[in-house]
Scaffold this active site. Structure first.
Site, PDB file in Angstrom:
ATOM      1  N   LYS A  34       0.871  -1.182   0.000  1.00 17.62           N
ATOM      2  CA  LYS A  34       0.000   0.000   0.000  1.00 17.62           C
ATOM      3  C   LYS A  34       0.912   1.239   0.000  1.00 17.62           C
ATOM      4  O   LYS A  34       1.409   1.665   1.036  1.00 17.62           O
ATOM      5  CB  LYS A  34      -0.879  -0.010   1.261  1.00 17.62           C
ATOM      6  CG  LYS A  34      -2.224   0.682   1.124  1.00 17.62           C
ATOM      7  CD  LYS A  34      -2.184   2.148   0.775  1.00 17.62           C
ATOM      8  CE  LYS A  34      -1.944   3.050   1.967  1.00 17.62           C
ATOM      9  NZ  LYS A  34      -1.765   4.475   1.564  1.00 17.62           N
ATOM     10  N   THR A  44       1.894   7.724  12.583  1.00 19.08           N
ATOM     11  CA  THR A  44       1.208   6.587  11.948  1.00 19.08           C
ATOM     12  C   THR A  44       1.814   5.267  12.436  1.00 19.08           C
ATOM     13  O   THR A  44       1.094   4.283  12.622  1.00 19.08           O
ATOM     14  CB  THR A  44       1.298   6.691  10.403  1.00 19.08           C
ATOM     15  OG1 THR A  44       0.859   7.974  10.010  1.00 19.08           O
ATOM     16  CG2 THR A  44       0.442   5.640   9.724  1.00 19.08           C
ATOM     17  N   GLU A  75      10.017   1.888  10.227  1.00 22.34           N
ATOM     18  CA  GLU A  75      11.046   2.842   9.772  1.00 22.34           C
ATOM     19  C   GLU A  75      10.396   4.214   9.825  1.00 22.34           C
ATOM     20  O   GLU A  75       9.588   4.544   8.953  1.00 22.34           O
ATOM     21  CB  GLU A  75      11.463   2.519   8.329  1.00 22.34           C
ATOM     22  CG  GLU A  75      12.070   1.153   8.125  1.00 22.34           C
ATOM     23  CD  GLU A  75      13.494   1.051   8.653  1.00 22.34           C
ATOM     24  OE1 GLU A  75      14.074   2.091   9.030  1.00 22.34           O
ATOM     25  OE2 GLU A  75      14.006  -0.068   8.697  1.00 22.34           O
ATOM     26  N   CYS A 121      14.012  10.897   5.341  1.00 25.99           N
ATOM     27  CA  CYS A 121      13.892  10.490   6.747  1.00 25.99           C
ATOM     28  C   CYS A 121      15.174  10.738   7.508  1.00 25.99           C
ATOM     29  O   CYS A 121      15.164  11.102   8.671  1.00 25.99           O
ATOM     30  CB  CYS A 121      13.540   9.011   6.804  1.00 25.99           C
ATOM     31  SG  CYS A 121      14.631   8.011   5.781  1.00 25.99           S
ATOM     32  N   GLU A 154      10.673  16.968  13.398  1.00 33.70           N
ATOM     33  CA  GLU A 154      11.034  16.713  12.002  1.00 33.70           C
ATOM     34  C   GLU A 154      10.241  17.652  11.092  1.00 33.70           C
ATOM     35  O   GLU A 154       9.015  17.688  11.155  1.00 33.70           O
ATOM     36  CB  GLU A 154      10.689  15.259  11.653  1.00 33.70           C
ATOM     37  CG  GLU A 154      11.064  14.880  10.240  1.00 33.70           C
ATOM     38  CD  GLU A 154      10.627  13.458   9.877  1.00 33.70           C
ATOM     39  OE1 GLU A 154       9.467  13.088  10.161  1.00 33.70           O
ATOM     40  OE2 GLU A 154      11.442  12.720   9.299  1.00 33.70           O
TER      41      GLU A 154
HETATM   42  N1  NAD Z   1      13.026   5.564   8.513  1.00 31.20           N
HETATM   43  C1  NAD Z   1      12.957   5.515   7.198  1.00 31.20           C
HETATM   44  O1  NAD Z   1      13.650   4.743   6.543  1.00 31.20           O
HETATM   45  C2  NAD Z   1      12.005   6.423   6.463  1.00 31.20           C
HETATM   46  C3  NAD Z   1      12.076   6.506   5.063  1.00 31.20           C
HETATM   47  C4  NAD Z   1      11.201   7.369   4.400  1.00 31.20           C
HETATM   48  C5  NAD Z   1      10.282   8.130   5.122  1.00 31.20           C
HETATM   49  N2  NAD Z   1      10.242   8.039   6.482  1.00 31.20           N
HETATM   50  C6  NAD Z   1       9.302   8.886   7.248  1.00 31.20           C
HETATM   51  O2  NAD Z   1       8.044   8.976   6.603  1.00 31.20           O
HETATM   52  C7  NAD Z   1       7.392  10.207   6.931  1.00 31.20           C
HETATM   53  C8  NAD Z   1       6.857  10.840   5.666  1.00 31.20           C
HETATM   54  O3  NAD Z   1       6.041   9.958   5.006  1.00 31.20           O
HETATM   55  P1  NAD Z   1       4.449  10.080   4.992  1.00 31.20           P
HETATM   56  O4  NAD Z   1       4.036  11.502   5.195  1.00 31.20           O
HETATM   57  O5  NAD Z   1       3.966   9.334   3.800  1.00 31.20           O
HETATM   58  O6  NAD Z   1       4.065   9.289   6.318  1.00 31.20           O
HETATM   59  P2  NAD Z   1       2.613   8.852   6.786  1.00 31.20           P
HETATM   60  O7  NAD Z   1       2.799   8.194   8.108  1.00 31.20           O
HETATM   61  O8  NAD Z   1       1.653   9.976   6.682  1.00 31.20           O
HETATM   62  O9  NAD Z   1       2.154   7.791   5.697  1.00 31.20           O
HETATM   63  C9  NAD Z   1       2.905   6.638   5.405  1.00 31.20           C
HETATM   64  C10 NAD Z   1       1.983   5.566   4.866  1.00 31.20           C
HETATM   65  O10 NAD Z   1       1.079   5.181   5.900  1.00 31.20           O
HETATM   66  C11 NAD Z   1      -0.248   5.231   5.403  1.00 31.20           C
HETATM   67  N3  NAD Z   1      -1.147   5.494   6.535  1.00 31.20           N
HETATM   68  C12 NAD Z   1      -1.556   6.696   7.020  1.00 31.20           C
HETATM   69  N4  NAD Z   1      -2.399   6.503   8.055  1.00 31.20           N
HETATM   70  C13 NAD Z   1      -2.516   5.171   8.239  1.00 31.20           C
HETATM   71  C14 NAD Z   1      -3.225   4.342   9.152  1.00 31.20           C
HETATM   72  N5  NAD Z   1      -4.005   4.872  10.110  1.00 31.20           N
HETATM   73  N6  NAD Z   1      -3.080   3.008   9.073  1.00 31.20           N
HETATM   74  C15 NAD Z   1      -2.295   2.466   8.119  1.00 31.20           C
HETATM   75  N7  NAD Z   1      -1.616   3.180   7.206  1.00 31.20           N
HETATM   76  C16 NAD Z   1      -1.715   4.528   7.265  1.00 31.20           C
HETATM   77  C17 NAD Z   1      -0.209   6.319   4.353  1.00 31.20           C
HETATM   78  O11 NAD Z   1      -1.305   6.224   3.477  1.00 31.20           O
HETATM   79  C18 NAD Z   1       1.130   6.016   3.698  1.00 31.20           C
HETATM   80  O12 NAD Z   1       1.001   4.960   2.782  1.00 31.20           O
HETATM   81  C19 NAD Z   1       8.459  11.059   7.585  1.00 31.20           C
HETATM   82  O13 NAD Z   1       8.241  11.087   8.973  1.00 31.20           O
HETATM   83  C20 NAD Z   1       9.753  10.314   7.265  1.00 31.20           C
HETATM   84  O14 NAD Z   1      10.799  10.526   8.163  1.00 31.20           O
HETATM   85  C21 NAD Z   1      11.063   7.195   7.161  1.00 31.20           C
HETATM   86  C1  BTL Z   2      17.680   6.532   2.489  1.00 30.11           C
HETATM   87  N1  BTL Z   2      16.795   7.248   1.599  1.00 30.11           N
HETATM   88  C2  BTL Z   2      17.329   8.581   1.456  1.00 30.11           C
HETATM   89  C3  BTL Z   2      16.817   6.608   0.291  1.00 30.11           C
HETATM   90  C4  BTL Z   2      15.426   7.178   2.061  1.00 30.11           C
HETATM   91  C5  BTL Z   2      14.972   7.895   3.248  1.00 30.11           C
HETATM   92  O1  BTL Z   2      14.065   8.744   3.218  1.00 30.11           O
END
Ligand code: NAD
Ligand code: BTL
Length: 477
Positions: free
Chosen positions: A187, A244, A262, A297, A396
């Site tokens: 998803k 989330t 993650e 991230c 963040e």
């Molecule tokens: N640690 C890592 O490797 C990594 C990598 C990339 C992004 N991120 C993090 O992701 C965040 C940005 O991404 P985003 O805005 O898409 O995050 P988000 O949490 O808003 O959404 C992520 C996913 O979760 C889904 N989602 C939302 N609510 C949900 C629920 N109640 N139940 C199940 N699924 C749900 C969304 O539709 C989406 O597919 C930032 O905080 C970033 O740091 C972390």
């Molecule tokens: C590691 N990287 C940059 C590809 C994904 C994190 O958001």
């Protein structure tokens, strides 16, 4: 400027074929660099999740698992390699789709697609290697018993992913899951799903057995939550926000379902006064926080500068920031595209105005670039006079915003670096490699870069500590 790609109209990819969402709903796709609606994606609901999970379950169990779950690793590797080959064939098209869907510069999208193909190839290799590792004997202190380890796929996995690296973040989960013999329901984020749907088309083209990978697009609460709470989903791998992540962990806990998370970060980059090549250090600081418009991230968004170089470093940083080419991401040479959405744009602007009202100085940027009247663009922003209680230091931003603090001693630098609830990544830049090693050991994060920021290698483990989550992706992990 590259021509925008044609946007295919896709359904949900379930059981090896395409179907319209049960309730017939769709979500508009907006190009964040132009604010134009360029297409739409299906909006799945719990009814579609049922179908996708059923398809994944029957693919897992089919013929006692002999078609996929218990097939040889070499069999699964053949499909993963075939997917990698198709990604490479379509790299320009996929990169353009990613660009208009996410706002990231075209060159960055091409690099992402290279990483996608490399990731599928890497896990093809691990799938094959798995065959040789099965039945590994465990040595025992007696003769009458024999014992060995058999690695088994966990079952149906739910993979929920974010929008910042849409296809790459999905691949980090899909490739290892399939290599291990799991079947999956992916998803992706509703804000950028186009390339993930194209992955469905690629699976069809390479003849991946039906139901092994199912891709459903839609809103988090409608399409993500039913996956997290589904009794026939055996594990959840989630990448996204900490908020989330907590919701998903709570839902999964009701069934004692394993999760890997993650999540977000607020990573430090510590720069010492012994660096001979200041420009190189400035370049890493820029890249560490401004690539992908800071929507990373692991962005090193807290910059810690030794007092002896702070002034010179900031002068150079501002000079570089002024010269970044900010443009439509399809334009040649674009280095900073738009952020993902209006919501994200407004959130970032709010962070900047709060920093200002809390007493910080906006040394550079903070606004929409004057030459771009449309699109969700924000200048690379450098914030100084920051205190550790300010929101800009603690939370963040997920945008092109770096905040700066000055330190006097190594121990002060470490204390500031660790002054966060997050623990995804960190970096240290110094010509003294012993110092770098010493600091790398005491920064509380899953990843520490030495004399760089952000390089990510598929062979090495990836993941955070503290509120950045747990579990590791990539490599054998
Ligand atoms: N640690 C890592 O490797 C990594 C990598 C990339 C992004 N991120 C993090 O992701 C965040 C940005 O991404 P985003 O805005 O898409 O995050 P988000 O949490 O808003 O959404 C992520 C996913 O979760 C889904 N989602 C939302 N609510 C949900 C629920 N109640 N139940 C199940 N699924 C749900 C969304 O539709 C989406 O597919 C930032 O905080 C970033 O740091 C972390
Ligand atoms: C590691 N990287 C940059 C590809 C994904 C994190 O958001």
């Amino acid at each position: 400027m590259a021509a925008p790609p044609a946007i295919p109209r896709r359904g949900l990819f379930i059981g090896g074929g395409w179907r319209e969402p049960t309730l017939g709903r769709r979500i508009p796709v907006i190009n964040p660099a132009t604010e134009d609606t360029i297409g739409d994606i299906p909006a799945a609901t719990a009814e579609d999740v049922e179908l996708a999970v059923a398809a994944a379950r029957s693919a897992f169990l089919l013929d006692g698992g002999s078609r996929w779950a218990r097939a040889s690793g070499a069999t699964r590797a053949k499909y993963l390699n075939a997917i990698a080959t198709k990604i490479k064939e379509k790299i320009s098209y996929l990169a353009l789709l990613e660009t208009v869907d996410s706002g990231k510069p075209k060159d960055e999208a091409v690099a992402d697609m290279d990483d996608v193909a490399a990731c599928f190839e890497f896990y093809a290799g691990l799938a094959e290697a798995l065959d040789g590792k099965q039945h590994a004997p465990i040595s025992l202190p007696m003769e009458e018993f024999k014992t060995y380890v058999l690695k088994e796929p966990i079952g149906v996995v739910g993979l929920i992913t974010p929008w910042n690296y849409p296809l790459l973040m999905a691949t980090w989960k899909v490739a290892p899951a399939l290599a291990a013999g799991c079947t999956a329901v992916l998803k992706p984020s509703e804000l950028a799903s186009l390339t993930c749907l194209e992955l469905g088309a690629i699976c069809e083209e390479v003849g991946l057995p039906s139901g092994v990978l199912n891709i459903i697009t839609g809103l988090g609460p409608d399409a993500g939550a039913p996956i997290a709470s589904h009794p026939h989903v055996d594990k959840i791998a989630f990448t996204g926000s900490t908020a989330t992540g907590k919701t998903i962990m709570t839902a999964a806990a009701q069934m004692v379902k394993p999760v890997s998370l993650e999540l977000g970060g607020k990573s430090p980059l510590v720069i010492f006064d012994d660096v001979a090549d200041i420009d190189k250090a400035v370049e890493w600081a820029m890249f560490g926080c401004f690539f992908n418009s800071g929507q990373v991230c692991s962005a090193t968004s807290r910059l810690l500068l030794h007092e002896k170089i702070a002034e010179r470093f900031l002068d150079r940083l501002v000079e570089w920031a002024k010269n970044i080419k900010i443009s439509d991401p399809l334009e040649e040479g674009c280095r900073l595209g738009s952020v993902i959405s209006k919501g994200q744009y407004e959130k970032i602007k709010k962070f900047i105005s709060t920093a200002r009202s809390e007493g910080a100085t906006i040394l550079h940027g903070g606004d929409r670039p004057k030459h771009l009247g449309k699109g969700f663009f924000i200048e690379p922003t450098i914030i100084t006079d920051v205190s550790t209680s300010m929101q800009i230091w603690r939370e963040e931003v997920f945008g092109p915003v770096i905040c700066v603090k000055v330190f006097k001693t190594e121990s002060e630098a470490v204390e500031l670096a660790n002054d966060t609830h997050y623990g995804l990544a960190g970096g240290v830049i110094s010509d003294d490699l012993e110092r770098c090693e010493r600091i790398a050991k005491v920064i509380h994060s899953g990843i520490v870069w030495i004399n760089c920021s952000q390089p990510t290698l598929v062979q090495a483990p990836w993941g955070g500590n503290k509120r950045s989550g747990f579990g590791r992706e990539l490599g054998e992990w």
